[in-house]
Design a protein around this motif. Structure first.
Motif, PDB file in Angstrom:
ATOM      1  N   ALA A 169       3.653  18.835 -18.835  1.00 21.45           N
ATOM      2  CA  ALA A 169       2.559  17.930 -19.203  1.00 21.45           C
ATOM      3  C   ALA A 169       3.100  16.509 -19.262  1.00 21.45           C
ATOM      4  N   ALA A 170       3.264  15.902 -18.095  1.00 19.96           N
ATOM      5  CA  ALA A 170       3.840  14.557 -18.020  1.00 19.96           C
ATOM      6  C   ALA A 170       2.763  13.507 -18.227  1.00 19.96           C
ATOM      7  N   ASP A 171       3.120  12.467 -18.980  1.00 17.02           N
ATOM      8  CA  ASP A 171       2.225  11.335 -19.195  1.00 17.02           C
ATOM      9  C   ASP A 171       2.497  10.309 -18.102  1.00 17.02           C
ATOM     10  N   LEU A 172       1.813  10.460 -16.968  1.00 12.96           N
ATOM     11  CA  LEU A 172       2.065   9.603 -15.821  1.00 12.96           C
ATOM     12  C   LEU A 172       1.364   8.261 -15.981  1.00 12.96           C
ATOM     13  N   PRO A 173       1.928   7.205 -15.359  1.00 10.47           N
ATOM     14  CA  PRO A 173       1.253   5.904 -15.374  1.00 10.47           C
ATOM     15  C   PRO A 173      -0.144   6.032 -14.786  1.00 10.47           C
ATOM     16  N   SER A 174      -1.079   5.235 -15.283  1.00 12.77           N
ATOM     17  CA  SER A 174      -2.470   5.344 -14.850  1.00 12.77           C
ATOM     18  C   SER A 174      -2.692   4.878 -13.425  1.00 12.77           C
ATOM     19  N   ASP A 175      -1.860   3.953 -12.946  1.00 11.03           N
ATOM     20  CA  ASP A 175      -2.022   3.413 -11.596  1.00 11.03           C
ATOM     21  C   ASP A 175      -0.673   3.391 -10.890  1.00 11.03           C
ATOM     22  N   ILE A 176      -0.289   4.523 -10.369  1.00  8.11           N
ATOM     23  CA  ILE A 176       1.015   4.643  -9.721  1.00  8.11           C
ATOM     24  C   ILE A 176       1.121   3.765  -8.473  1.00  8.11           C
ATOM     25  N   PRO A 177       0.086   3.662  -7.617  1.00  9.91           N
ATOM     26  CA  PRO A 177       0.210   2.771  -6.464  1.00  9.91           C
ATOM     27  C   PRO A 177       0.511   1.321  -6.864  1.00  9.91           C
ATOM     28  N   ALA A 178      -0.132   0.819  -7.905  1.00  6.08           N
ATOM     29  CA  ALA A 178       0.126  -0.547  -8.364  1.00  6.08           C
ATOM     30  C   ALA A 178       1.542  -0.671  -8.920  1.00  6.08           C
ATOM     31  N   LEU A 179       1.986   0.339  -9.659  1.00  6.74           N
ATOM     32  CA  LEU A 179       3.348   0.335 -10.190  1.00  6.74           C
ATOM     33  C   LEU A 179       4.366   0.347  -9.057  1.00  6.74           C
ATOM     34  N   ALA A 180       4.111   1.163  -8.031  1.00  7.91           N
ATOM     35  CA  ALA A 180       5.021   1.229  -6.892  1.00  7.91           C
ATOM     36  C   ALA A 180       5.099  -0.111  -6.167  1.00  7.91           C
ATOM     37  N   ALA A 181       3.949  -0.763  -5.984  1.00 10.50           N
ATOM     38  CA  ALA A 181       3.930  -2.065  -5.311  1.00 10.50           C
ATOM     39  C   ALA A 181       4.679  -3.110  -6.129  1.00 10.50           C
ATOM     40  N   SER A 230      -1.355   7.808  12.932  1.00 10.79           N
ATOM     41  CA  SER A 230      -1.466   6.432  12.467  1.00 10.79           C
ATOM     42  C   SER A 230      -2.858   6.131  11.924  1.00 10.79           C
ATOM     43  N   GLU A 231      -3.864   6.880  12.394  1.00 11.36           N
ATOM     44  CA  GLU A 231      -5.246   6.651  11.968  1.00 11.36           C
ATOM     45  C   GLU A 231      -5.694   7.579  10.843  1.00 11.36           C
ATOM     46  N   ALA A 232      -4.967   8.658  10.645  1.00 10.44           N
ATOM     47  CA  ALA A 232      -5.394   9.665   9.659  1.00 10.44           C
ATOM     48  C   ALA A 232      -5.135   9.184   8.235  1.00 10.44           C
ATOM     49  N   GLU A 233      -6.007   9.565   7.329  1.00  8.87           N
ATOM     50  CA  GLU A 233      -5.854   9.208   5.913  1.00  8.87           C
ATOM     51  C   GLU A 233      -4.882  10.145   5.213  1.00  8.87           C
ATOM     52  N   THR A 259       2.486  16.049   3.548  1.00 11.81           N
ATOM     53  CA  THR A 259       1.311  15.182   3.564  1.00 11.81           C
ATOM     54  C   THR A 259       0.981  14.691   4.966  1.00 11.81           C
ATOM     55  N   THR A 260       2.003  14.394   5.755  1.00 13.88           N
ATOM     56  CA  THR A 260       1.765  13.936   7.130  1.00 13.88           C
ATOM     57  C   THR A 260       1.251  15.077   7.987  1.00 13.88           C
ATOM     58  N   ARG A 261       1.860  16.239   7.836  1.00 12.98           N
ATOM     59  CA  ARG A 261       1.407  17.424   8.571  1.00 12.98           C
ATOM     60  C   ARG A 261      -0.067  17.691   8.283  1.00 12.98           C
ATOM     61  N   ALA A 262      -0.434  17.693   7.010  1.00 12.71           N
ATOM     62  CA  ALA A 262      -1.812  17.981   6.635  1.00 12.71           C
ATOM     63  C   ALA A 262      -2.778  16.949   7.200  1.00 12.71           C
ATOM     64  N   ALA A 263      -2.375  15.680   7.167  1.00 12.59           N
ATOM     65  CA  ALA A 263      -3.245  14.625   7.690  1.00 12.59           C
ATOM     66  C   ALA A 263      -3.474  14.794   9.189  1.00 12.59           C
ATOM     67  N   ILE A 264      -2.416  15.160   9.920  1.00 15.54           N
ATOM     68  CA  ILE A 264      -2.546  15.363  11.365  1.00 15.54           C
ATOM     69  C   ILE A 264      -3.483  16.530  11.652  1.00 15.54           C
ATOM     70  N   VAL A 314       0.847  -1.202   0.000  1.00 12.90           N
ATOM     71  CA  VAL A 314       0.000   0.000   0.000  1.00 12.90           C
ATOM     72  C   VAL A 314       0.881   1.250   0.000  1.00 12.90           C
ATOM     73  N   LEU A 315       0.629   2.137  -0.958  1.00 15.00           N
ATOM     74  CA  LEU A 315       1.348   3.411  -1.044  1.00 15.00           C
ATOM     75  C   LEU A 315       0.604   4.418  -0.181  1.00 15.00           C
ATOM     76  N   ARG A 316       1.181   4.743   0.964  1.00 21.37           N
ATOM     77  CA  ARG A 316       0.446   5.518   1.963  1.00 21.37           C
ATOM     78  C   ARG A 316       0.209   6.960   1.507  1.00 21.37           C
ATOM     79  N   ARG A 317      -1.035   7.390   1.681  1.00 23.39           N
ATOM     80  CA  ARG A 317      -1.467   8.763   1.386  1.00 23.39           C
ATOM     81  C   ARG A 317      -1.163   9.180  -0.054  1.00 23.39           C
ATOM     82  N   TRP A 318      -1.318   8.252  -0.981  1.00 21.95           N
ATOM     83  CA  TRP A 318      -1.073   8.592  -2.383  1.00 21.95           C
ATOM     84  C   TRP A 318      -1.958   9.741  -2.834  1.00 21.95           C
ATOM     85  N   ALA A 319      -3.211   9.785  -2.404  1.00 18.61           N
ATOM     86  CA  ALA A 319      -4.112  10.852  -2.843  1.00 18.61           C
ATOM     87  C   ALA A 319      -3.552  12.222  -2.493  1.00 18.61           C
TER      88      ALA A 319
END
Length: 272
Positions: free
Chosen positions: A61-73, A269-272, A202-207, A40-45
């Motif tokens: 204008a980058a052509d990014l992979p359609s499913d980066i979390p799956a690619l990362a895994a 630990s609980e925040a998205e 991203t962690t700061r914002a989630a907290i 699981v790619l944490r806080r990808w959104a």
């Protein structure tokens, strides 16, 4: 080791980036560093939102992979890693010289996976320069040009520390060289506002969002070094560590078992 470069899985020895790449020559690009655990790619959104905004700001204008979390895994799996540091780097690509460059360049997209480093409570040291300027792109996005942060870390190391605390141009506490900061004094938790040039991590914002949801108040403001100096506990937060209590600040030992420290760790630990 296997990496992913512009659509292909490669051994690093077989991978290359053009010497005319504008990321290499001018720092013309962005990156995101993320934590992957159990596939699981944490806080990808959150990372995706910041990355997309940064690419829009730079006009890449980058052509990014359609499913980066799956690619990362998949990339982590190819490297035999269950827990990994995933770094996604995007540059404008090669073409032209000078600030304008050439139109129609093809962006370069690189993803790497490395072992997640062991967590170790850092010794923090305040450095006076360089300052975090709040109106720069580097205060809003993770720009490839990280020279200020590298310099700050070297200054901290020279003073016997592990990580630098950086100030804004007007002398307020901004952030650490590779993390956001929270600190505890009495029953209050403080964090520098983004007006200081601190990156909206991203962690700061989630907290902060989870605390707001729970009606828990965190004092977010332009805070002087004296406020940090009187802290009982200091927390560094980033995508790789989550929340890490600092061991010391300027040689003064800090608490790590404070009740509010445990609360912030639980919230993160609980925040998205």
């Amino acid at each position: 080791m296997t990496l992913w470069l512009d659509g292909a899985y490669l051994d690093p020895a077989d991978a290359s980036v053009n010497v005319a790449d504008r990321g290499f020559l001018l720092g013309d690009g962005l990156f995101e560093t993320m934590r992957l655990e159990a596939g699981v790619l944490r806080r990808w959104a959150r990372h995706e939102k910041r990355l997309t905004a940064g690419l829009d700001a730079l006009g890449i204008a980058a052509d990014l992979p359609s499913d980066i979390p799956a690619l990362a895994a998949d990339l982590a799996n190819r490297n035999g890693l269950d827990r990994a540091v995933i770094r996604l780097t995007i540059t404008r690509g090669s073409g032209g010289r000078g600030l304008d460059g050439a139109s129609g360049t093809k962006p370069c997209v690189l993803m790497t996976a490395g072992a997640l480093p062991e967590r170790s409570a850092p010794a923090l040291v305040l450095v006076n320069a360089p300052r975090r300027a709040p109106l720069t792109l580097a205060a809003h996005f993770k720009m490839i040009g990280y020279g200020d942060n590298v310099f700050a870390r070297r200054e901290a190391r020279a003073k016997g520390g592990d990580m630098a605390v950086m100030l804004s141009p007007d002398g307020h506490v901004a952030c650490a060289d590779s993390a956001n900061l929270f600190w505890v004094t009495g029953r209050t938790v403080f964090t520098p506002s983004l007006d200081t040039g601190a990156l909206n991590g991203t962690t700061r914002a989630a907290i902060l969002e989870e605390c707001a949801r729970r009606n828990l108040h965190i004092e977010e403001d332009a805070l002087r070094p004296e406020s940090l100096a009187s802290a009982e506990a200091v927390l560094v937060t980033n995508a790789l560590w989550g929340v890490m209590p600092a061991a010391s600040l300027g040689g003064r030992a800090l608490k790590s078992e404070h009740a509010l420290v445990r609360l912030i760790q639980a919230i993160e630990s609980e925040a998205e």
